[in-house]
Design an enzyme around this catalytic site. Structure first.
Site, PDB file in Angstrom:
ATOM      1  N   GLU A  35       0.939  -1.214   0.086  1.00  0.00           N
ATOM      2  CA  GLU A  35       0.104   0.115   0.000  1.00  0.00           C
ATOM      3  C   GLU A  35       0.900   1.183  -0.072  1.00  0.00           C
ATOM      4  O   GLU A  35       1.783   1.211   0.920  1.00  0.00           O
ATOM      5  CB  GLU A  35      -0.952   0.037   1.277  1.00  0.00           C
ATOM      6  N   GLY A  40      -6.536   1.031   4.774  1.00  0.00           N
ATOM      7  CA  GLY A  40      -7.738   1.317   4.975  1.00  0.00           C
ATOM      8  C   GLY A  40      -8.566   1.933   3.533  1.00  0.00           C
ATOM      9  O   GLY A  40      -9.567   1.814   3.527  1.00  0.00           O
ATOM     10  N   GLY A  41      -7.589   2.189   2.878  1.00  0.00           N
ATOM     11  CA  GLY A  41      -8.005   2.888   1.343  1.00  0.00           C
ATOM     12  C   GLY A  41      -8.742   4.020   1.598  1.00  0.00           C
ATOM     13  O   GLY A  41      -9.118   4.627   2.443  1.00  0.00           O
ATOM     14  N   THR A  42      -9.774   4.224   0.382  1.00  0.00           N
ATOM     15  CA  THR A  42     -10.659   5.212   0.298  1.00  0.00           C
ATOM     16  C   THR A  42     -11.697   5.248   1.410  1.00  0.00           C
ATOM     17  O   THR A  42     -11.872   6.284   2.079  1.00  0.00           O
ATOM     18  CB  THR A  42     -11.508   5.204  -1.104  1.00  0.00           C
ATOM     19  N   LYS A  52     -19.177   9.967   7.199  1.00  0.00           N
ATOM     20  CA  LYS A  52     -20.041   9.462   8.211  1.00  0.00           C
ATOM     21  C   LYS A  52     -19.725  10.321   9.413  1.00  0.00           C
ATOM     22  O   LYS A  52     -20.691  10.860  10.071  1.00  0.00           O
ATOM     23  CB  LYS A  52     -20.077   8.234   8.602  1.00  0.00           C
ATOM     24  N   GLY A 182     -23.290  17.274  -9.159  1.00  0.00           N
ATOM     25  CA  GLY A 182     -23.237  15.935  -9.174  1.00  0.00           C
ATOM     26  C   GLY A 182     -24.469  15.618  -8.019  1.00  0.00           C
ATOM     27  O   GLY A 182     -24.146  15.689  -6.820  1.00  0.00           O
ATOM     28  N   GLY A 184     -25.450  12.624  -6.951  1.00  0.00           N
ATOM     29  CA  GLY A 184     -25.355  11.393  -6.402  1.00  0.00           C
ATOM     30  C   GLY A 184     -25.181  11.135  -4.977  1.00  0.00           C
ATOM     31  O   GLY A 184     -25.446  12.563  -4.528  1.00  0.00           O
ATOM     32  N   TYR A 185     -25.091   9.991  -4.308  1.00  0.00           N
ATOM     33  CA  TYR A 185     -25.024   9.967  -2.908  1.00  0.00           C
ATOM     34  C   TYR A 185     -23.838  10.539  -2.469  1.00  0.00           C
ATOM     35  O   TYR A 185     -23.958  11.269  -1.187  1.00  0.00           O
ATOM     36  CB  TYR A 185     -25.088   8.586  -2.659  1.00  0.00           C
ATOM     37  N   HIS A 436     -40.415  -3.901  20.141  1.00  0.00           N
ATOM     38  CA  HIS A 436     -41.184  -2.726  20.106  1.00  0.00           C
ATOM     39  C   HIS A 436     -40.625  -1.903  21.334  1.00  0.00           C
ATOM     40  O   HIS A 436     -40.402  -2.415  22.102  1.00  0.00           O
ATOM     41  CB  HIS A 436     -42.636  -3.188  20.459  1.00  0.00           C
TER      42      HIS A 436
END
Lengths: 457, 421
Positions: A35, A40-42, A52, A182, A184-185, A436
């Site tokens: 690496e 951990g990458g993107t 998040k 854009g 997108g999400y 519940h």
């Protein structure tokens, strides 16, 4: 040149690569992972986790701001302020803990982690430029897990005030005016967070609506929320360039100028397939991504590919599952990709979860929907917008797809995926006792609704 | 928690590779130390390989029927000890009395179902699925089917929406290859059974013998009335000695005849062009077991009386049938007797036990009317079928040997007399 050899060599320690390496190590395979950046990458460094964290901080800020105004809860507080630099530092701390954790896990699995940039020599040989000098690695099996990078558009090259998601997650201060190119999400997740932090956000989407991969029913609550947050959404609009302080946009009604201090470009991600010798292997491609079979084998014997480099859906959990599969295949397991469901979560506000087929993908099937307005827990959380929807075979009750849009529904993704993977029927779900009061009750209710016996609607 | 590879042990006698005949474990199984992992076949015997660890099987290193080199990874196991690149090497002593080394022909004969023909369960709720249609089943069911090589598209599901349950898979396993009979209708398909283990050894040896040895078979009828009378008398007065069958007498007859025909008690090394005549008479006694034909060896038959012979043959046959015969009890014969017992037919064409040069087949005894020159009289008659390696045994010698065997068997006193036969 120093030389090492191994049974399995993984290029890239993102979610696909590091999971593949850990599993390979667990299986007793002599494993090396290379690496060039942090493990951990993107996902861990500049994607899922930091976004998040930012979304959470923004929500907390937004709630505090909401409470500072008149509210139904009877809470009185003062208007909040945010030091985004400190927020980013907090986010970086989480990232550091997680990436450090990955390193520990790799060590525990007896994986040799090598820091450096890999250069493929051939299908069995990889050179790495390390801090200690060049290293040649010979391997029996090569796994390409190089991931993806943000897609650029020529009119808006990254740099200066033109941000990719990476820079947007590490800003020092909240921009007063943010244009997001854009819908997108990724753009909506960051755009929504920035709006909650006080930015004036405009989303520019080339298609007719935001989140075009979903149906309008699912995206409607998100649109309504964006509106409530003061986010402007321009659909059928194409970004054409940035002049200081203004994003130039072509629309059906002619060109428009959108005032913007920063422009976030999130028009998708492109697989990383160039610049490390992959071209010379001459592997079969489908479009711009590597072609793999149901064991993640490329067209060259002993060369595998996993994760974003193999195309859509570019999701960390898909890469992880592929990583596990490849490690087990190399270890001699009889295994292949036979997943029925890959959940997809969009962390907008409200969140969207989809697993399996959408109604439009299987027009002959039946659909049942249950709104969070009929769910006690949603009301107590002050968020009863959204719904859970199930797509099923009317003859057999077989569940073909489950979708939900609502606050906190990302946590239902596991139940949805389990239902699909287990080939559950409506009765299976309806007859499972759900706790519940929880949001998950809506899943049971929607199944009962499909069976014609919903109780709370 | 560590992961280790258990490698194929050196089973002795210079064996460089073994055939994997049976798995006792599968990935995911929990095993205890010394639990049997697999059975491998050497030249003659089946060797069970025990686990060195208590742990969980991660992966298997070969498939049944594969030839595996000594030192190759047999299983990968996850266990509580040090693992990683630790490689375990186990020692299986080649001594004859270790429990690890037992012949297990019964296990070797199990047919291995061809995954492609795994049959649908009977009474199916749904027709099997078409190509490209993913079968409905939980991940656990799919994994179990995948590990067993069963194509779930071919399995009907009895669960809701045609979901394949563990019970449906159980039915497939219970039905075995070919599936349960549905009666009446035309049968479809076929079943491939891999020839592995003992059966492959037998096949190889028979092919070798038949392709390299030009056989000449001499068939003769023997009047064993007198021998049967003698046998009955000896059995009546045997006390606690073992009951005598025909075999001890045939064995004694061979030993006696071989004094005159030493060329029959020999090995022919056709590569070297050397015939080795043996002084001791080690008689191979072809024995049918559940797993197939094995040939335990009655050593020094020339030194054994009838009761001792009977006792030893009974012991050897039992050992062969229960898979407990030791390696030296299954090798080293110099001439072989084969008998199909009551199924013995009128005549057979025995295949020589390479590299021997002669084999004597005993056929079924029956009371037949024989002409004594004046009238037909009932006589106990038994045919023998003897095959010889025609490269080194001439027809004349073969016929002469068979004639001597006939003379001895018909006049059993001569078998045990010291005079020149």
């Amino acid at each position: 040149m120093k030389h090492e050899s191994c049974k399995i060599l993984i290029i890239g320690a993102g979610p696909g690569g590091y999971v593949c390496a850990i599993r390979a190590g667990q299986l007793g395979l002599d494993t090396i992972v290379v690496e060039e950046a942090r493990a951990g990458g993107t996902c861990l460094n500049i994607g899922c986790i930091p976004s998040k964290a930012l979304i959470h901080a923004a929500e907390e800020f937004h709630v505090a701001a909401h409470l500072a105004a008149g509210n139904d809860l009877g809470i009185t507080t003062t208007a909040p302020a945010i030091d985004l630099r400190q927020t980013v530092a907090w986010k970086d701390g989480i990232v550091k803990r997680l990436t450090g954790g990955v390193g520990t896990l790799l060590k525990k699995a007896r994986v040799r982690s090598i820091a450096g940039r890999a250069q493929i020599v051939d299908g069995k040989t990889v050179d790495v430029e390390t801090a200690d000098g060049p290293l040649r690695i010979t391997t029996e099996n090569l796994v390409i897990a190089t991931g993806s990078h943000p897609q650029t558009i020529p009119a808006l090259p990254f740099g200066g005030d033109i941000l990719s998601s990476t820079e947007a997650l590490s800003l020092d201060a909240v921009p007063a005016r943010l244009a997001v190119v854009g819908g997108g999400y990724i753009g909506l997740e960051i755009g929504t967070a920035m709006a909650k932090l006080g930015a004036q956000v405009t989303v520019v989407e080339a298609a007719g609506r935001i989140l075009p991969q979903y149906d309008a029913e699912l995206t409607r609550p998100v649109m309504q929320r964006l509106e409530a947050l003061g986010v402007t959404v321009l659909c059928n609009a194409r970004a054409e360039g940035f002049e200081t302080g203004h994003l130039v946009v072509a629309t059906d009604d002619g060109p428009q100028k959108i005032a913007a201090d920063k422009v976030l470009v999130t028009v998708g991600r492109a697989p990383v397939t160039q610049g490390f010798g992959l071209e010379d292997l001459g592997l079969t491609m489908t479009g711009r991504h590597l072609d793999v079979d149901d064991r993640c084998r490329t067209s060259m014997h002993g060369v595998y590919a996993i994760g974003d480099v193999t195309g859509d859906p570019m999701l960390a959990h898909r890469a992880m599952a592929q990583g596990t599969l490849v490690a087990e295949a190399v270890a001699g397991y009889r295994t292949n990709w036979d997943k029925r469901a890959i959940p997809a979560v969009c962390f907008t506000d409200p969140e969207i979860v989809t697993v399996g087929l959408l109604p439009e993908e299987t027009p002959d099937s039946a659909v049942a929907m249950f709104p969070f307005a009929g769910n006690g827990r949603a009301m107590t959380l002050g968020r009863d917008d959204g719904f859970v929807r199930v797509v099923y075979d009317a003859d057999t009750e077989l569940v073909l797809g489950i979708q939900a849009v609502g606050a906190g529904v990302s946590e239902l993704a596991g139940e949805f995926a389990l239902a699909l993977e287990m080939a559950a029927t409506l009765t299976d779900i309806a007859d499972t006792v759900h706790a519940h009061p929880t949001l998950g009750e809506t899943v049971q209710e929607v199944a009962m609704k499909g069976l014609g016996r919903a109780l709370h609607i | 928690m560590g992961v280790s590879n258990i490698r194929v042990p050196d089973v002795g006698e210079g064996v460089a590779e073994v055939e994997l005949v049976e798995w006792h474990v599968k990935p995911g199984d929990t095993v205890k130390e010394d639990d049997v992992l697999a059975a491998v076949m050497t030249d003659k015997a089946t060797v069970e390989i025990p686990s060195l660890y208590t742990g969980t099987i991660v992966s298997l290193g070969a498939e049944i029927g594969e030839t595996v080199a000594v030192g190759a990874t047999l299983v990968t196991i996850e266990h509580g000890g040090e693992g990683g690149d630790v490689t375990a090497e186990i020692e299986v002593e080649p001594e004859q009395d270790t429990p690890a080394e037992t012949a297990k022909p019964a296990t070797a004969s199990k047919p291995v179902p061809n995954p492609a023909v795994a049959a649908p369960a009977s009474g199916s709720a749904r027709a099997p699925r078409a190509e490209g249609v993913a079968p409905l089943a939980s991940p656990a069911v799919r994994a179990r089917a995948r590990n067993a090589g069963i194509d779930l598209r071919q399995v009907a599901g009895s669960g809701p929406a045609g979901r394949i349950t563990q019970g449906d898979l159980d039915a497939v396993f219970a039905a075995g290859p070919g599936g349960a009979s549905t009666g009446g209708g035309k049968r479809q398909g076929s079943e491939d059974i891999r020839i592995i283990g003992l059966r492959r050894k037998i096949a190889d040896r028979m092919a070798l013998a038949n392709s390299r040895i030009p056989h000449i078979t001499v068939i003769e009828e023997i009047d064993v009335t007198a021998l049967e009378d003698l046998r009955a008398t000896m059995n009546q007065t045997r006390g606690d000695k073992p009951k005598l069958t025909m075999l001890p007498f045939v064995s004694a007859t061979l030993c006696r005849a071989l004094l005159t025909h030493p060329e029959m008690n020999a090995h022919f090394d056709d590569d070297a062009g050397v015939v080795t005549r043996h002084n001791p008479v080690h008689i191979g006694v072809a024995t049918m077991t559940e797993g197939g034909l094995v040939v335990p060896v009655l050593r020094h038959a020339e030194a054994l009386g009838p009761f001792a012979t009977a006792s030893e043959i009974a012991r050897l046959a039992e050992a062969a049938r229960t898979g407990k015969a030791k390696r030296d009890e299954l090798s080293g014969s110099t001439i072989t007797i084969t008998s199909l017992g009551p199924l013995g037919a009128l005549a057979t064409t025995p295949i020589i036990n390479h590299p021997e040069v002669a084999i004597l087949g005993i056929n079924k005894m029956a009371v037949r009317p024989m002409w004594d020159g004046q009238q037909f009289v009932p006589r106990k008659m038994m045919n023998i079928s003897a095959s010889f390696d025609h490269r080194v045994i001439d027809g004349w010698d073969a016929a002469s040997f068979v004639a001597l065997v006939k003379r001895l068997l018909e006049n059993p006193a001569m078998i045990f007399m010291e005079v020149e036969a």
